[in-house]
Write an enzyme that holds these catalytic residues in place. Structure first.
Site, PDB file in Angstrom:
ATOM      1  N   CYS A 107      75.235  40.814   8.648  1.00  6.54           N
ATOM      2  CA  CYS A 107      75.614  41.274   7.309  1.00  6.54           C
ATOM      3  C   CYS A 107      76.930  40.653   6.852  1.00  6.54           C
ATOM      4  O   CYS A 107      77.101  40.306   5.676  1.00  6.54           O
ATOM      5  CB  CYS A 107      75.712  42.798   7.282  1.00  6.54           C
ATOM      6  N   HIS A 116      49.181  49.603  11.051  1.00  5.61           N
ATOM      7  CA  HIS A 116      49.516  49.735  12.474  1.00  5.61           C
ATOM      8  C   HIS A 116      49.897  51.175  12.813  1.00  5.61           C
ATOM      9  O   HIS A 116      49.533  51.697  13.880  1.00  5.61           O
ATOM     10  CB  HIS A 116      50.679  48.806  12.838  1.00  5.61           C
ATOM     11  N   ARG A 124      37.242  37.742   2.655  1.00  2.00           N
ATOM     12  CA  ARG A 124      38.562  37.213   2.334  1.00  2.00           C
ATOM     13  C   ARG A 124      38.530  35.720   2.024  1.00  2.00           C
ATOM     14  O   ARG A 124      39.377  35.217   1.277  1.00  2.00           O
ATOM     15  CB  ARG A 124      39.540  37.549   3.460  1.00  2.00           C
ATOM     16  N   ILE A 136      59.997  33.768   9.777  1.00  3.56           N
ATOM     17  CA  ILE A 136      60.243  34.478   8.522  1.00  3.56           C
ATOM     18  C   ILE A 136      60.203  35.983   8.765  1.00  3.56           C
ATOM     19  O   ILE A 136      59.254  36.500   9.373  1.00  3.56           O
ATOM     20  CB  ILE A 136      59.188  34.113   7.458  1.00  3.56           C
ATOM     21  N   GLY A 152      53.116  35.761  10.369  1.00  2.00           N
ATOM     22  CA  GLY A 152      52.225  36.668  11.079  1.00  2.00           C
ATOM     23  C   GLY A 152      52.827  37.162  12.381  1.00  2.00           C
ATOM     24  O   GLY A 152      53.496  36.408  13.091  1.00  2.00           O
ATOM     25  N   LEU A 153      52.604  38.436  12.681  1.00  2.00           N
ATOM     26  CA  LEU A 153      53.112  39.035  13.920  1.00  2.00           C
ATOM     27  C   LEU A 153      51.995  39.048  14.960  1.00  2.00           C
ATOM     28  O   LEU A 153      50.895  39.524  14.688  1.00  2.00           O
ATOM     29  CB  LEU A 153      53.615  40.452  13.661  1.00  2.00           C
ATOM     30  N   CYS A 212      77.380  44.660  10.502  1.00  3.80           N
ATOM     31  CA  CYS A 212      77.122  43.829  11.675  1.00  3.80           C
ATOM     32  C   CYS A 212      77.437  42.364  11.375  1.00  3.80           C
ATOM     33  O   CYS A 212      77.715  41.983  10.235  1.00  3.80           O
ATOM     34  CB  CYS A 212      75.667  43.981  12.136  1.00  3.80           C
ATOM     35  N   THR A 238      51.984  47.015   8.186  1.00  4.44           N
ATOM     36  CA  THR A 238      52.752  47.937   9.028  1.00  4.44           C
ATOM     37  C   THR A 238      52.199  49.351   8.925  1.00  4.44           C
ATOM     38  O   THR A 238      52.093  50.068   9.927  1.00  4.44           O
ATOM     39  CB  THR A 238      54.232  47.924   8.612  1.00  4.44           C
ATOM     40  N   HIS A 253      55.990  52.155   2.378  1.00  2.00           N
ATOM     41  CA  HIS A 253      57.291  51.617   1.976  1.00  2.00           C
ATOM     42  C   HIS A 253      57.252  50.713   0.749  1.00  2.00           C
ATOM     43  O   HIS A 253      58.295  50.444   0.164  1.00  2.00           O
ATOM     44  CB  HIS A 253      57.964  50.884   3.148  1.00  2.00           C
ATOM     45  N   GLU A 254      56.091  50.247   0.325  1.00  2.00           N
ATOM     46  CA  GLU A 254      56.027  49.409  -0.877  1.00  2.00           C
ATOM     47  C   GLU A 254      55.881  50.315  -2.096  1.00  2.00           C
ATOM     48  O   GLU A 254      54.963  51.144  -2.146  1.00  2.00           O
ATOM     49  CB  GLU A 254      54.835  48.447  -0.788  1.00  2.00           C
TER      50      GLU A 254
END
Length: 349
Positions: A103, A47, A204, A291, A267-268, A100, A44, A67-68
């Site tokens: 949740c 991107h 990879r 997922i 994967g997106l 929501c 992310t 964010h990690e």
């Protein structure tokens, strides 16, 4: 504590980012301030750096990226009674509303009002960062910071691999980027055999072998469906785990999985995907899982215990470590070129 700190900031709506001095934030009600011990680059973040169509529709510069994270609590905001100064934490990066319908049913990972560090608010590519107390996960004192920061993406891999039975199942993984590599080690630790990996990048593919893949195929030079059928004596794999976000890989994987097999998709994809759903899914009676995120907090419990067990082969996945953020552009460009596994920053004091 210093009043200013370096941070990787998406300063404008264009390619790239900048390393700039920003104010050290103050924790508000329900928040803590952490000193960042380690933080890693996610797809992310790449991107956002590249400023693709998704980023253009979601990100509002200027904004601290990332964010990690793994860090130490250095200040506690008003109303926080679950954490104290000195706690060693990682963070669940999906900030959920708790109100929501999802949740209410305990399905926090699909909260309809989710906000994410570094996406909807300032992130953690900095010396200090704000974390909502409700999102803090306490780490064992002995866990390496580079492992602790991987728990968030590792949770994605765990939910992908373990969304159905895996022990003793033949498994195809498409894509050996950082998440695919994490998926390989989780699958191996969970008893999958054989684990077959399809990945076009030579760098990879070699990483996949180091992490523990039993077979590796280059889908550019060989037909991965035929490869799988040869390995499985024509049966096809029991489990197909899609990490690449490549439409061709999805189609190949669906062809390679055995009838009534399990498919988990993480994967997106860059665009809408068209394939023969009648013959590749419906008539094969496949069990298909989408997922996203991590189950809060069940997945975190599993991830932490897997790391503590010593059964995960994480060291080969962390291919690049940077002291401070000075070389962040190099790190992002290497990721773009497919020449990294997981990249981890260790901010300077």
């Amino acid at each position: 504590m210093a009043e200013k700190m370096p941070a990787i900031v998406k300063t404008k709506p264009a390619y790239g980012a900048e390393l700039v001095e920003v104010d050290v934030p103050k924790p508000g009600p329900g928040e803590v301030l952490i000193r960042v011990l380690a933080t890693s680059i996610c797809g992310t973040d790449l991107h956002i750096y590249e400023w693709n169509e998704w980023a253009q529709s979601r990100i509002k510069p200027p904004q601290i990226m990332g964010h990690e994270v793994a860090g130490e609590v250095v200040e506690v905001g008003p109303g926080v009674d679950t954490l104290e100064v000195g706690d060693y934490i990682s963070a669940e990066t999906h900030i959920v509303c708790g109100k929501c319908y999802a949740c209410q049913r305990g399905q926090y990972h699909v909260c309809q009002n989710t906000k994410i560090f570094g996406v909807d608010m300032d992130g953690v590519f900095a010396t200090y960062a704000i974390v909502p107390a409700q999102n803090a996960w306490k780490n064992p004192k002995g866990m390496k910071p580079e492992y602790a920061t991987l728990q968030e993406p590792l949770g994605n891999a765990v939910d992908t691999v373990l969304s159905g039975p895996i022990a003793g199942r033949s498994t195809l993984i498409t894509g050996a980027g950082p998440l695919g590599l994490l998926g390989i080690t989780v699958a191996k630790a969970s008893g999958a055999y054989p684990v077959i990996v399809s990945e076009p990048s030579e760098f990879r593919r070699e990483l996949a072998k180091k992490v523990g893949a039993d077979y590796v195929v280059n889908p550019i030079e060989e037909d991965p469906v035929k490869f799988v059928m040869d390995v499985t004596d024509g049966k096809g794999v029991d489990v197909f785990l899609e990490f690449s976000g490549a439409p061709k890989a999805l189609e190949q994987g669906l062809k390679a999985v055995t009838p009534a097999g399990r498919v988990s998709l993480l994967g997106l994809f860059p665009r809408e995907v068209t394939f023969d759903i009648n013959n590749l899914v419906i008539f094969k009676a496949l069990e298909v899982h989408g997922i996203t995120g991590r189950h809060i907090w069940n997945t975190w419990i599993t991830v932490s215990r897997l790391i503590q067990s010593g059964k995960l082969n994480l060291d080969p996945i962390i291919t690049h470590k940077y002291r401070g953020f000075d070389d962040f552009e190099e790190a992002f460009e290497l990721m773009r070129a497919g020449k990294t596994g997981k990249v981890v920053f260790f901010p300077k004091e």
